[in-house]
Design an enzyme around this catalytic site. Structure first.
Site, mmCIF file in Angstrom:
data_model
loop_
_atom_site.group_PDB
_atom_site.id
_atom_site.type_symbol
_atom_site.label_atom_id
_atom_site.label_comp_id
_atom_site.label_asym_id
_atom_site.label_seq_id
_atom_site.Cartn_x
_atom_site.Cartn_y
_atom_site.Cartn_z
ATOM 1 N N GLY A 95 -62.266 49.872 68.722
ATOM 2 C CA GLY A 95 -61.266 50.046 69.765
ATOM 3 C C GLY A 95 -59.893 49.747 69.211
ATOM 4 N N CYS A 143 -61.149 41.356 66.022
ATOM 5 C CA CYS A 143 -60.007 42.194 66.363
ATOM 6 C C CYS A 143 -59.298 42.617 65.080
ATOM 7 C CB CYS A 143 -59.048 41.403 67.259
ATOM 8 S SG CYS A 143 -57.602 42.338 67.751
ATOM 9 N N LEU A 144 -58.932 43.888 65.013
ATOM 10 C CA LEU A 144 -58.229 44.383 63.824
ATOM 11 C C LEU A 144 -56.896 43.666 63.625
ATOM 12 C CD1 LEU A 144 -58.933 48.202 64.263
ATOM 13 C CD2 LEU A 144 -60.011 46.661 62.600
ATOM 14 N N HIS A 179 -61.518 44.100 76.194
ATOM 15 C CA HIS A 179 -60.745 43.604 75.044
ATOM 16 C C HIS A 179 -59.476 44.443 74.858
ATOM 17 C CE1 HIS A 179 -60.655 42.060 70.699
ATOM 18 N NE2 HIS A 179 -59.791 43.052 70.683
ATOM 19 N N GLU A 180 -59.626 45.764 74.933
ATOM 20 C CA GLU A 180 -58.459 46.642 74.702
ATOM 21 C C GLU A 180 -57.458 46.552 75.853
ATOM 22 O OE1 GLU A 180 -58.139 47.498 71.794
ATOM 23 O OE2 GLU A 180 -60.233 47.234 71.238
ATOM 24 N N HIS A 202 -55.194 43.700 75.478
ATOM 25 C CA HIS A 202 -54.099 43.923 74.525
ATOM 26 C C HIS A 202 -52.842 44.449 75.232
ATOM 27 C CE1 HIS A 202 -55.518 43.130 70.481
ATOM 28 N NE2 HIS A 202 -56.611 43.831 70.639
ATOM 29 N N GLN A 260 -51.166 47.419 69.181
ATOM 30 C CA GLN A 260 -51.664 47.073 67.843
ATOM 31 C C GLN A 260 -51.056 47.945 66.752
ATOM 32 O OE1 GLN A 260 -56.031 47.061 69.122
ATOM 33 N NE2 GLN A 260 -55.985 45.511 67.519
HETATM 34 NI NI NI Z 1 -58.302 43.750 69.380
#
Ligand code: NI
Length: 160
Positions: free
Chosen positions: A47, A89-90, A131-132, A135, A52
């Protein structure tokens, strides 16, 4: 198509901002969706949210292996039940921790044509979507992570 650099927690202010709604779904937004998906796949994530990649807009992409979901201005309408699983998470590389989420979620948003879509998701896809969407409000999973302990319902950790 282009691959974006992914913003990292602690180095990025955009990651911590409340992202702005998309007013018009146009070709610029569709290109951004394409580039976000390409960036997510290149990073082997499941995701990605626009903040991000340094863009403060309410746009997410998710693919947990069941096909690509693209959502513009997503809203979590309702959540039911609970699940706890390890998340990554990236934007927070190398860190995993258990987070409690709704088991089932009902989400509304716009698709790449600006049409309203409703999504019901459960289990891991529901985690990724929650989660997304977090963000978009400047929230990272580490803000919600439980203290390291045995997860009640362990999922294989994947990076979002
Ligand atoms: Ni994330």
């Amino acid at each position: 198509m282009a691959i974006y650099n992914i913003e990292k927690a602690g180095e990025s202010t955009v990651l911590r901002e409340k992202a702005k709604p998309v007013k018009e779904v146009n070709d610029t937004i569709r290109t951004l969706l394409d580039d976000m998906a390409e960036t997510m796949y290149a990073a082997e994530g499941v995701g990605l949210a626009a903040p991000q990649v340094g863009i403060s807009r309410r746009i997410i992409v998710v693919d947990v292996g069941e096909g690509l979901i693209e959502l513009i201005n997503p809203v979590l309408l309702k959540g039911r039940g609970k699940q706890v699983g390890d998340e990554g998470c990236l934007s927070v590389p190398g860190y995993y921790a258990p987070v409690e989420r709704y088991k089932t979620v009902y989400i509304e948003g716009l698709d790449r044509d600006g049409k309203k879509v409703s999504i019901k998701a459960k289990d891991f896809p529901a985690v990724a979507l929650q989660h997304e969407i977090d963000h978009l409000d400047g929230i990272l999973f580490i803000d919600k992570a439980k203290k390291p302990s045995k997860a009640e319902e362990t999922e294989e950790a994947e990076t979002e």
